[in-house]
Design a protein around this motif. Structure first.
Motif, PDB file in Angstrom:
ATOM      1  N   GLN A 189       0.825  -1.208   0.000  1.00 14.39           N
ATOM      2  CA  GLN A 189       0.000   0.000   0.000  1.00 14.39           C
ATOM      3  C   GLN A 189       0.860   1.259   0.000  1.00 14.39           C
ATOM      4  N   SER A 190       1.855   1.304   0.892  1.00 16.71           N
ATOM      5  CA  SER A 190       2.696   2.502   0.959  1.00 16.71           C
ATOM      6  C   SER A 190       3.504   2.678  -0.323  1.00 16.71           C
ATOM      7  N   SER A 191       3.956   1.574  -0.911  1.00 20.18           N
ATOM      8  CA  SER A 191       4.728   1.665  -2.150  1.00 20.18           C
ATOM      9  C   SER A 191       3.871   2.170  -3.293  1.00 20.18           C
ATOM     10  N   LEU A 192       2.651   1.654  -3.404  1.00 20.76           N
ATOM     11  CA  LEU A 192       1.751   2.121  -4.458  1.00 20.76           C
ATOM     12  C   LEU A 192       1.417   3.600  -4.272  1.00 20.76           C
ATOM     13  N   SER A 193       1.134   3.982  -3.030  1.00 12.42           N
ATOM     14  CA  SER A 193       0.774   5.377  -2.772  1.00 12.42           C
ATOM     15  C   SER A 193       1.905   6.330  -3.139  1.00 12.42           C
ATOM     16  N   MET A 194       3.141   5.885  -2.890  1.00 14.52           N
ATOM     17  CA  MET A 194       4.290   6.755  -3.136  1.00 14.52           C
ATOM     18  C   MET A 194       4.754   6.746  -4.588  1.00 14.52           C
ATOM     19  N   THR A 195       4.488   5.664  -5.309  1.00  9.16           N
ATOM     20  CA  THR A 195       5.101   5.523  -6.627  1.00  9.16           C
ATOM     21  C   THR A 195       4.142   5.630  -7.798  1.00  9.16           C
ATOM     22  N   ILE A 196       2.959   5.076  -7.681  1.00 10.80           N
ATOM     23  CA  ILE A 196       2.122   4.963  -8.877  1.00 10.80           C
ATOM     24  C   ILE A 196       1.688   6.342  -9.373  1.00 10.80           C
ATOM     25  N   SER A 197       1.371   7.260  -8.444  1.00 10.52           N
ATOM     26  CA  SER A 197       0.999   8.614  -8.871  1.00 10.52           C
ATOM     27  C   SER A 197       2.174   9.290  -9.568  1.00 10.52           C
ATOM     28  N   GLN A 198       3.371   9.123  -8.977  1.00 16.40           N
ATOM     29  CA  GLN A 198       4.552   9.738  -9.572  1.00 16.40           C
ATOM     30  C   GLN A 198       4.892   9.100 -10.908  1.00 16.40           C
ATOM     31  N   LEU A 199       4.713   7.783 -11.009  1.00 13.60           N
ATOM     32  CA  LEU A 199       4.990   7.092 -12.273  1.00 13.60           C
ATOM     33  C   LEU A 199       4.056   7.590 -13.371  1.00 13.60           C
ATOM     34  N   LEU A 200       2.777   7.685 -13.036  1.00 14.11           N
ATOM     35  CA  LEU A 200       1.801   8.134 -14.029  1.00 14.11           C
ATOM     36  C   LEU A 200       2.099   9.563 -14.464  1.00 14.11           C
ATOM     37  N   THR A 201       2.325  10.433 -13.495  1.00 15.15           N
ATOM     38  CA  THR A 201       2.628  11.832 -13.815  1.00 15.15           C
ATOM     39  C   THR A 201       3.912  11.948 -14.630  1.00 15.15           C
ATOM     40  N   SER A 202       4.911  11.157 -14.251  1.00 16.28           N
ATOM     41  CA  SER A 202       6.206  11.226 -14.934  1.00 16.28           C
ATOM     42  C   SER A 202       6.095  10.793 -16.389  1.00 16.28           C
ATOM     43  N   MET A 203       5.397   9.697 -16.643  1.00 10.47           N
ATOM     44  CA  MET A 203       5.265   9.207 -18.018  1.00 10.47           C
ATOM     45  C   MET A 203       4.524  10.218 -18.897  1.00 10.47           C
ATOM     46  N   LEU A 204       3.424  10.756 -18.357  1.00 17.12           N
ATOM     47  CA  LEU A 204       2.677  11.743 -19.137  1.00 17.12           C
ATOM     48  C   LEU A 204       3.506  13.010 -19.360  1.00 17.12           C
ATOM     49  N   THR A 205       4.268  13.407 -18.342  1.00 13.01           N
ATOM     50  CA  THR A 205       5.098  14.604 -18.470  1.00 13.01           C
ATOM     51  C   THR A 205       6.173  14.417 -19.525  1.00 13.01           C
ATOM     52  N   VAL A 206       6.836  13.265 -19.520  1.00 12.24           N
ATOM     53  CA  VAL A 206       7.896  12.999 -20.501  1.00 12.24           C
ATOM     54  C   VAL A 206       7.349  13.081 -21.925  1.00 12.24           C
ATOM     55  N   VAL A 207       6.185  12.474 -22.155  1.00  8.84           N
ATOM     56  CA  VAL A 207       5.600  12.490 -23.502  1.00  8.84           C
ATOM     57  C   VAL A 207       5.219  13.917 -23.910  1.00  8.84           C
ATOM     58  N   ALA A 208       4.535  14.622 -23.001  1.00  8.74           N
ATOM     59  CA  ALA A 208       4.085  15.984 -23.337  1.00  8.74           C
ATOM     60  C   ALA A 208       5.269  16.919 -23.571  1.00  8.74           C
ATOM     61  N   VAL A 209       6.278  16.831 -22.707  1.00 13.76           N
ATOM     62  CA  VAL A 209       7.448  17.704 -22.856  1.00 13.76           C
ATOM     63  C   VAL A 209       8.199  17.392 -24.144  1.00 13.76           C
ATOM     64  N   LEU A 210       8.300  16.115 -24.470  1.00 12.99           N
ATOM     65  CA  LEU A 210       9.003  15.734 -25.704  1.00 12.99           C
ATOM     66  C   LEU A 210       8.314  16.327 -26.930  1.00 12.99           C
ATOM     67  N   VAL A 211       6.989  16.312 -26.928  1.00  8.33           N
ATOM     68  CA  VAL A 211       6.246  16.918 -28.040  1.00  8.33           C
ATOM     69  C   VAL A 211       6.548  18.404 -28.139  1.00  8.33           C
ATOM     70  N   MET A 212       6.551  19.106 -27.006  1.00 11.57           N
ATOM     71  CA  MET A 212       6.831  20.537 -27.012  1.00 11.57           C
ATOM     72  C   MET A 212       8.268  20.818 -27.461  1.00 11.57           C
ATOM     73  N   MET A 213       9.220  20.009 -27.057  1.00 11.33           N
ATOM     74  CA  MET A 213      10.615  20.211 -27.461  1.00 11.33           C
ATOM     75  C   MET A 213      10.766  20.030 -28.964  1.00 11.33           C
ATOM     76  N   LEU A 214      10.054  19.059 -29.537  1.00  8.94           N
ATOM     77  CA  LEU A 214      10.135  18.835 -30.979  1.00  8.94           C
ATOM     78  C   LEU A 214       9.578  20.027 -31.755  1.00  8.94           C
ATOM     79  N   THR A 215       8.561  20.681 -31.222  1.00  7.34           N
ATOM     80  CA  THR A 215       7.995  21.845 -31.909  1.00  7.34           C
ATOM     81  C   THR A 215       8.945  23.034 -31.882  1.00  7.34           C
ATOM     82  N   ILE A 216       9.836  23.089 -30.884  1.00  4.22           N
ATOM     83  CA  ILE A 216      10.781  24.212 -30.783  1.00  4.22           C
ATOM     84  C   ILE A 216      12.036  23.948 -31.599  1.00  4.22           C
TER      85      ILE A 216
END
Length: 634
Positions: free
Chosen positions: A192-219
Motif C-alpha cells: 500500500q505505501s509503495s503504491l501510494s508513493m510511486t504509482i501517482s509519480q509514475l503516471l505523472t512522470s510518463m505523461l510529463t515525458v511524452v508531453a514535454v518531448l512533443v513541445m521540445m520537438l515543436t521548438i
C-alpha cells in the motif's frame, strides 16, 4: 502440528523462499492488474493527468513568449525609429556587425518601440491561470488515485483473508506463525505505501515525458534529439544498479518475516524462555536475525540509492549540451532567446521525471518484493473444495466408521496405516497410546483438517468428503489440550461456542463446566477481561472455559483431546462428571494419557505406530495382559 514431522515441515518451508525463482516483471504487471476493477476512476485519472500536464507544459512556452516581448522591446528601443526591421538588419551588416544582424533576424523587434508591458502582463496572467488550472487537475487526480489505491488494497486484504481460510492446516503446520503474519500484515502494508508513493509519480512522470518531448520537438528537433540521446544511458545505469539491489530487497523482507517469527514465538512463550534461562539465547538469536535484516536493508537502500545520483549526472550532461548548442542557435538567429529559455525549462522537466522515477525505484522494488510474497500466498494450493450438492446439516444419530484409512504427512512416512474402526451412535471411544502413535492425527482426519490418502471416513453412512466442512465441523465439539482464548471477557469466550445463545444458556454451560465456581471469586465476574493468551488466569481455568464453550455448542459428536490434562485432581473429577453428562446420547472420542479418565469408555483403542493393536473395554483389556495392561502398570 508439533513433533519431529512438524519441525521438518517448518524447516522445509523456511528454506523454500530462497530456492524459488523470482519474477519481478510478472509480479509488477500482476500488481497493476489489481487496479483494473476501478476502470472508470482510472480513466478519469488518466484524462485529468493528460489535460493537467498538457496545460502545464504549455507554461514554459508562454513564459518564453514573455521573455521575447521583453528582449524585443529592449533591442527595439535601441534602434532608430522610422526604420523597418529589414532596414535595421541591413544597416547592421553594413557596419560589419553580422552577429547582431543574425540575432535581430530571429526577433520580432520593432525599431524605436520599447517594451509592451501590457502584452507582457497579459502573457504572464495567462501563464499563471494555466498553472493554477493544471495544479488543480493534478490535485484532483492525486486524490482520485488515492481512492483507487485504497479500494484496491481493501480488495487485496479481503483476498488474503479469504485465502487464509481456504488454506489447508498443513500450510500453517509447515510455517512459522510469525512469518505468515508478516506476509498478511507487513507485506500488505508495504504494498500500500509503495503504491501510494510511486504509482501517482509514475503516471505523472510518463505523461510529463511524452508531453514535454512533443513541445521540445515543436521548438527544435535538433535540441530534442540531443536530449533524448541521454535517455538510454540513464536507463542503462538504472537497470544495472537495480539488478544488484533486487536480491537485497528479497532478502530484506524474507529476513523481516524470520525476525517477526522469532519475536512472536519468544513473546508467546516468554514464561518458558524465562523459566529455562534462555533469555541470553533468545537475545542472541534476535541480534543475529536483526543483523541480517540490517545488512539486507542497508544493501538494498544503498544500491538503490545510487540510481538517483547516476540519472541526475546523465541529465546534467544533456542540460549542458543543450545550453551550448542552443546558445549558438540564438546567436545565429535560428531560434529566439525566449524559445531557448523555454527549451531549457523543458529539459529540466524532461529529466526531472526520470530522476524522480529513479529515486523512488527502491520503494518500487520493495513494494514488488512484498507483492511477490503476497502473491505466493494467494497462489498456494488450497484445500479441496466442498461438494456443491452437500447438505448444510448432517442428520443422523452419529455413527462414525473408519474404513481402511491410510495417511502420511510426508510421502514415504506413513502415520496411519490400514486403520478401521466403528463408533456406534452414543458410544464413547477412547484412544490411548504412546506419543506419535497417531491419536491426534485420527481426530484431524475426522475433522477434515487433513484429507485421507486411502480409505474413507463416514458419518451415518455419508462420506465426510461429501459434506461441506462447515456442516461437518459445526456438528462436532472439540476440546483440545492446547487451549485457545481470544482477547475479551470470560462471557464472550464461552459464548463463542454459539453466538446466538442467550445469557441464561451461557451461564448454564459455565455451571456445567464448573466455570462458575472460580468466576464467582472474580471482582467483575463473567465480565472479567482476559488477554488473548489467557495469561491472567490459570491453565486449568482456561481449560474449563473451553469445555464450557463446547458444552454451549451442543454438538452431535464430541472430541476431547487431553481435555483434563491441565486441571487438578479435584477439578478433573468435576470435569469428568460434566463431560459424562455432555457425552450422553453423543458419539464421543476421548484422547487421553490419564487412563483413569477413560475407565467408563464403551471402547478403548490402543494405538501404536498408526495401527490399532488392541480394542475393548477397560476390564477386557486388563484381563488380556497386553499393551493396555502394561500401560496401567506403568
Amino acid at each position: 502440528m508439533t513433533g519431529p514431522v512438524g519441525r521438518q515441515l517448518r524447516a522445509a518451508a523456511t528454506e523454500a523462499p530462497t530456492q524459488r525463482p523470482k519474477d519481478f516483471r510478472g509480479s509488477a504487471v500482476r500488481l497493476l492488474r489489481r487496479l483494473t476493477p476501478q476502470r472508470i476512476p482510472t480513466a478519469i485519472v488518466l484524462l485529468l493527468g493528460v489535460v493537467g500536464i498538457g496545460i502545464g507544459v504549455v507554461g514554459p512556452l508562454i513564459l518564453g513568449h514573455a521573455t521575447d516581448l521583453l528582449f524585443s522591446g529592449v533591442i527595439g528601443r535601441r534602434l532608430p525609429a522610422g526604420l523597418t526591421k529589414e532596414q535595421a538588419i541591413e544597416a547592421a551588416r553594413a557596419r560589419g556587425d553580422g552577429t547582431f544582424a543574425d540575432l535581430l533576424s530571429g526577433m520580432n523587434a520593432v525599431p524605436g518601440q520599447g517594451v509592451d508591458f501590457a502584452a507582457v502582463g497579459r502573457t504572464l496572467s495567462l501563464a499563471l491561470a494555466l498553472y493554477l488550472v493544471a495544479a488543480l487537475m493534478i490535485w484532483i487526480q492525486a486524490r482520485l488515485l488515492n481512492v483507487i489505491i485504497q479500494r484496491t488494497m481493501v480488495a487485496v486484504r479481503s483476498d488474503v483473508e479469504d485465502k487464509v481460510h481456504r488454506l489447508p492446516l498443513s500450510y500453517f503446520d509447515s510455517r512459522q506463525r510469525g512469518e505468515v503474519l508478516s506476509r498478511v500484515t507487513n507485506d500488505v502494508d508495504n504494498i500500500q505505501s509503495s503504491l501510494s508513493m510511486t504509482i501517482s509519480q509514475l503516471l505523472t512522470s510518463m505523461l510529463t515525458v511524452v508531453a514535454v518531448l512533443v513541445m521540445m520537438l515543436t521548438i527544435s528537433p535538433l535540441l530534442a534529439l540531443i536530449t533524448v540521446l541521454t535517455v538510454p544511458l540513464s536507463l542503462w545505469a538504472t537497470r544495472t544498479i537495480a539488478r544488484r539491489s533486487r536480491d537485497q530487497f528479497i532478502a530484506q523482507w524474507r529476513n523481516t518475516g524470520r525476525l517477526n517469527a522469532h519475536v512472536e514465538e519468544t513473546y508467546s512463550g516468554f514464561t518458558v524462555v524465562k523459566t529455562f534461562g534462555h533469555r541470553a539465547i533468545a537475545e542472541e538469536k534476535f541480534r543475529e536475525l536483526n543483523a541480517e535484516v540490517y545488512q539486507a536493508s542497508f544493501g538494498a537502500q544503498f544500491l538503490s540509492g545510487l540510481v538517483s545520483p547516476a540519472t541526475t549526472f546523465v541529465g546534467n550532461l544533456s542540460y549542458v549540451a543543450v545550453a551550448v548548442v542552443g546558445g549558438l542557435q540564438v546567436a545565429t538567429g535560428q531560434i529566439s532567446l525566449g524559445s531557448i529559455q523555454a527549451f531549457i525549462q523543458y529539459v529540466r522537466q524532461f529529466n526531472q521525471p526520470l530522476t524522480q522515477v529513479a529515486s523512488m525505484y527502491n520503494t518500487l522494488q520493495s513494494g514488488i518484493a512484498s507483492a511477490e510474497r503476497v502473491f505466493d500466498l494467494l497462489d498456494t494450493d488450497e484445500q479441496t473444495p466442498d461438494p456443491t450438492d452437500s447438505s448444510p446439516e448432517r442428520p443422523g444419530p452419529g455413527r462414525v466408521v473408519f474404513e481402511h484409512v491410510g495417511f502420511e504427512y510426508r510421502p514415504g512416512t506413513p502415520i496411519i496405516e490400514d486403520l478401521s474402526l466403528v463408533a456406534e451412535p452414543g458410544s464413547t471411544v477412547a484412544i490411548v497410546g504412546p506419543t506419535g502413535a497417531g491419536k491426534t492425527t485420527l481426530v484431524n482426519l475426522l475433522m477434515r483438517f487433513y484429507e485421507v490418502d486411502s480409505g474413507r471416513i463416514t458419518i451415518d453412512g455419508v462420506d465426510v468428503t461429501a459434506m461441506s466442512r462447515h456442516a461437518l465441523r459445526s456438528s462436532i465439539g472439540m476440546v483440545l489440550q492446547d487451549t485457545w482464548l481470544f482477547g475479551g471477557t470470560i462471557y464472550d469466550n464461552i459464548a463463542y461456542g454459539r453466538p446466538d445463545a442467550d445469557e441464561e444458556q451461557v451461564i448454564e454451560a459455565a455451571k456445567a463446566a464448573h466455570v462458575d465456581r472460580f468466576v464467582a471469586t472474580l471482582p467483575k465476574g463473567y465480565q472479567t477481561w482476559i488477554t488473548d493468551d489467557g495469561g491472567n488466569i490459570s491453565a486449568g481455568e482456561k481449560q474449563l472455559i473451553t469445555i464450557a464453550r463446547a458444552i454451549l455448542a451442543q454438538p452431535s459428536l464430541l472430541i476431547l483431546d487431553e481435555a483434563t490434562s491441565s486441571v487438578d485432581t479435584r477439578t478433573e473429577l468435576l470435569i469428568q462428571q460434566a463431560t459424562a453428562e455432555l457425552r450422553r446420547d453423543r458419539t464421543s472420542f476421548i484422547i487421553a494419557h490419564r487412563l483413569s479418565t477413560i475407565r467408563d469408555a464403551d471402547v478403548i483403542l490402543v494405538m501404536e505406530a498408526g495401527r490399532i493393536v488392541e480394542r475393548g473395554t477397560h476390564d477386557e483389556l486388563i484381563a488380556r495382559h497386553g499393551e493396555y495392561w502394561s500401560m496401567t502398570q506403568a
